[in-house]
Design an enzyme around this catalytic site. Structure first.
Site, PDB file in Angstrom:
ATOM      1  N   ASP A   8      35.921 -28.152  14.860  1.00 52.00           N
ATOM      2  CA  ASP A   8      37.116 -27.486  15.274  1.00 52.00           C
ATOM      3  C   ASP A   8      37.994 -28.593  15.841  1.00 52.00           C
ATOM      4  O   ASP A   8      37.705 -29.659  16.284  1.00 52.00           O
ATOM      5  CB  ASP A   8      36.751 -26.366  16.466  1.00 52.00           C
ATOM      6  N   ASP A  45      41.356 -28.113  18.043  1.00 53.69           N
ATOM      7  CA  ASP A  45      42.081 -27.936  19.542  1.00 53.69           C
ATOM      8  C   ASP A  45      41.002 -27.513  20.516  1.00 53.69           C
ATOM      9  O   ASP A  45      40.226 -26.554  20.405  1.00 53.69           O
ATOM     10  CB  ASP A  45      43.306 -26.834  19.415  1.00 53.69           C
ATOM     11  N   ARG A  58      50.452 -16.072  18.094  1.00 51.66           N
ATOM     12  CA  ARG A  58      50.651 -16.095  19.450  1.00 51.66           C
ATOM     13  C   ARG A  58      51.832 -15.836  20.026  1.00 51.66           C
ATOM     14  O   ARG A  58      52.050 -14.842  20.914  1.00 51.66           O
ATOM     15  CB  ARG A  58      50.320 -17.301  19.938  1.00 51.66           C
ATOM     16  N   HIS A  90      58.347 -21.425  15.435  1.00 56.93           N
ATOM     17  CA  HIS A  90      57.399 -22.388  15.391  1.00 56.93           C
ATOM     18  C   HIS A  90      57.414 -23.592  14.674  1.00 56.93           C
ATOM     19  O   HIS A  90      56.857 -24.382  15.099  1.00 56.93           O
ATOM     20  CB  HIS A  90      56.153 -21.400  14.501  1.00 56.93           C
ATOM     21  N   ASN A 149      49.705 -31.033  12.837  1.00 54.63           N
ATOM     22  CA  ASN A 149      49.341 -31.332  13.804  1.00 54.63           C
ATOM     23  C   ASN A 149      47.743 -32.121  13.888  1.00 54.63           C
ATOM     24  O   ASN A 149      47.787 -32.978  14.704  1.00 54.63           O
ATOM     25  CB  ASN A 149      48.873 -29.858  14.784  1.00 54.63           C
ATOM     26  N   ASP A 202      34.811 -24.923  20.930  1.00 53.64           N
ATOM     27  CA  ASP A 202      34.970 -24.958  22.422  1.00 53.64           C
ATOM     28  C   ASP A 202      35.496 -23.504  22.881  1.00 53.64           C
ATOM     29  O   ASP A 202      35.521 -23.352  23.984  1.00 53.64           O
ATOM     30  CB  ASP A 202      36.267 -25.900  22.668  1.00 53.64           C
TER      31      ASP A 202
HETATM   32  C1  XBP Z   1      43.587 -23.422  18.106  1.00 56.57           C
HETATM   33  C2  XBP Z   1      44.685 -22.633  17.948  1.00 56.57           C
HETATM   34  C3  XBP Z   1      45.959 -23.070  17.638  1.00 56.57           C
HETATM   35  C4  XBP Z   1      46.863 -23.804  18.573  1.00 56.57           C
HETATM   36  C5  XBP Z   1      48.350 -23.922  18.013  1.00 56.57           C
HETATM   37  O1  XBP Z   1      42.407 -22.290  17.902  1.00 56.57           O
HETATM   38  O2  XBP Z   1      44.823 -21.375  18.457  1.00 56.57           O
HETATM   39  O3  XBP Z   1      46.867 -21.982  17.194  1.00 56.57           O
HETATM   40  O4  XBP Z   1      46.951 -23.224  19.781  1.00 56.57           O
HETATM   41  O5  XBP Z   1      48.414 -24.290  16.715  1.00 56.57           O
HETATM   42  P1  XBP Z   1      41.097 -23.142  17.403  1.00 56.57           P
HETATM   43  P2  XBP Z   1      49.729 -23.754  15.720  1.00 56.57           P
HETATM   44  O6  XBP Z   1      40.879 -24.288  18.197  1.00 56.57           O
HETATM   45  O7  XBP Z   1      39.949 -21.999  17.557  1.00 56.57           O
HETATM   46  O8  XBP Z   1      41.367 -23.524  16.022  1.00 56.57           O
HETATM   47  O9  XBP Z   1      50.972 -23.532  16.547  1.00 56.57           O
HETATM   48  O10 XBP Z   1      50.063 -24.950  14.870  1.00 56.57           O
HETATM   49  O11 XBP Z   1      49.259 -22.438  15.080  1.00 56.57           O
HETATM   50 MG    MG Z   2      39.378 -24.724  19.558  1.00 58.90          MG
END
Ligand code: XBP
Ligand code: MG
Length: 258
Positions: A11, A13, A58, A87, A133, A188
C-alpha cells in the site's frame, strides 16, 4: 508444503509514507480555497473522512454526510464533473507538495525495499491513490527511476471498486501471474487489510496516528513502524521472532508462519 514467498505488495498512503494529514488533507484544502469554497477539512474531520478511500469518493462522502447544506450541482453528471475538477486541482497541489520533499518515506521502508530487491523478491504497489501521486512520491524519495523498482503499480481508478474491495490486490497479482500464497501485503489501515485479506493475502501492518485504533484482526503482525537498527519497532500484536526491525528474514518467517 508451504509456498515460497515471491513478491511483496505495498500500500502507499500511510504505509510507505505518512501522506494523509500533512499531504492529501492539505492539498484538498488548497483545492477548495482555489475553487472559492469555504470548506475546511480539519485534522479531526479528516480522520472521519478517511472511512472512505479515494479522493473523489471522499469528497462525495463529505457532501453527503458533513456538508448537506452545500448547493451541489443537481444532475449526477454535473456533480461528477464538479468533483472531478476539484480532485484534479487537489492532485496538482499534492504532487507540487511532494516535489518540495515535504513527505519522506517512513522509517525502514527504503532499507526493506533494498533488501527485497537484493533477495530477488518481486515488488508491486496496490493503492487507491491516483497514479500521479504514486509516481511523485517514488520519484521524490527513491530517485527519478523510483517507479522502476516496482514491477506493477496498481493505482486509483484502474479498478472500479476501491479498498476495502479486494480488486486492486487481485489486479496486481493477475498482472504478475502470482497466487496470493506466494505474496505478502503491507498495509496501515482497516480498509487496507480488508482489501488484502479479501484477496487472501497474509498482511503485515504498520500503524500511524490515524489508524492506531483500527481493527487489524488476522494480520500476521501489527507494528508501529518497520523500524531501523537504531530505531526499533514496537510490536502492537504478534510475534517478532526476537527481531527489533523488520528485515526480509522476518518477512519470510511471517509468511511461513501458520
Ligand atoms: C489511500 C486513500 C487515498 C488518498 C487520496 O487509501 O484513501 O484516497 O487519501 O488519494 P489506501 P486520491 O492507503 O488504503 O490505498 O485523492 O488520489 O484518490
Ligand atoms: Mg493506506
Amino acid at each position: 508444503m508451504a509456498v515460497k514467498l515471491e513478491a511483496l505488495l505495498f500500500d502507499v498512503d500511510g504505509t510507505l509514507a505518512d501522506t494523509e494529514r500533512d499531504g492529501h488533507r492539505v492539498a484538498f484544502n488548497q483545492a477548495f480555497t482555489e475553487a472559492g469554497l469555504d470548506w475546511e477539512w480539519t485534522v479531526d474531520l479528516y480522520e472521519k473522512l478517511l472511512a472512505v478511500t479515494g479522493g473523489k469518493e471522499r469528497i462525495l462522502h463529505y457532501l453527503d454526510n458533513y456538508n448537506k447544506e452545500f448547493k451541489r450541482p443537481e444532475q449526477p453528471e454535473q456533480l461528477a464533473a464538479f468533483i472531478a475538477d476539484l480532485h484534479k486541482s487537489k492532485t496538482k497541489h499534492y504532487t507540487d507538495l511532494l516535489k518540495t520533499g515535504a513527505i519522506p518515506l517512513r522509517p525502514g521502508v527504503l532499507r526493506l525495499l533494498n533488501e527485497a530487491k537484493q533477495a530477488g523478491l518481486r515488488l508491486a504497489i496496490a493503492t487507491t491513490t491516483t497514479p500521479a501521486n504514486v509516481s511523485g512520491l517514488l520519484k521524490n524519495t527513491l530517485g527519478e527511476d523510483g517507479e522502476s523498482w516496482f514491477e506493477v503499480i496498481a493505482a486509483g481508478d484502474i479498478v472500479p471498486a476501491k479498498k476495502p474491495a479486494p480488486d486492486i490486490y487481485t489486479y496486481a497479482m493477475e498482472q504478475m501471474n502470482l497466487a496470493p500464497e506466494a505474496c505478502i501485503a503491507f498495509e496501515d489501515s482497516e480498509n487496507g487489510i480488508l482489501a488484502s485479506q479479501g484477496a487472501k493475502l497474509k498482511t503485515i501492518i504498520t500503524i500511524n496516528g490515524y489508524t492506531e485504533s483500527h481493527d487489524f484482526s488476522g494480520a500476521v503482525i501489527v507494528l508501529d513502524s518497520f523500524g531501523e537498527p537504531d530505531q526499533p519497532f514496537k510490536v502492537i500484536n504478534g510475534s517478532a521472532f526476537n527481531k527489533e526491525y523488520l528485515d526480509i528474514e522476518m518477512v519470510i518467517q511471517l509468511h511461513e508462519q501458520k
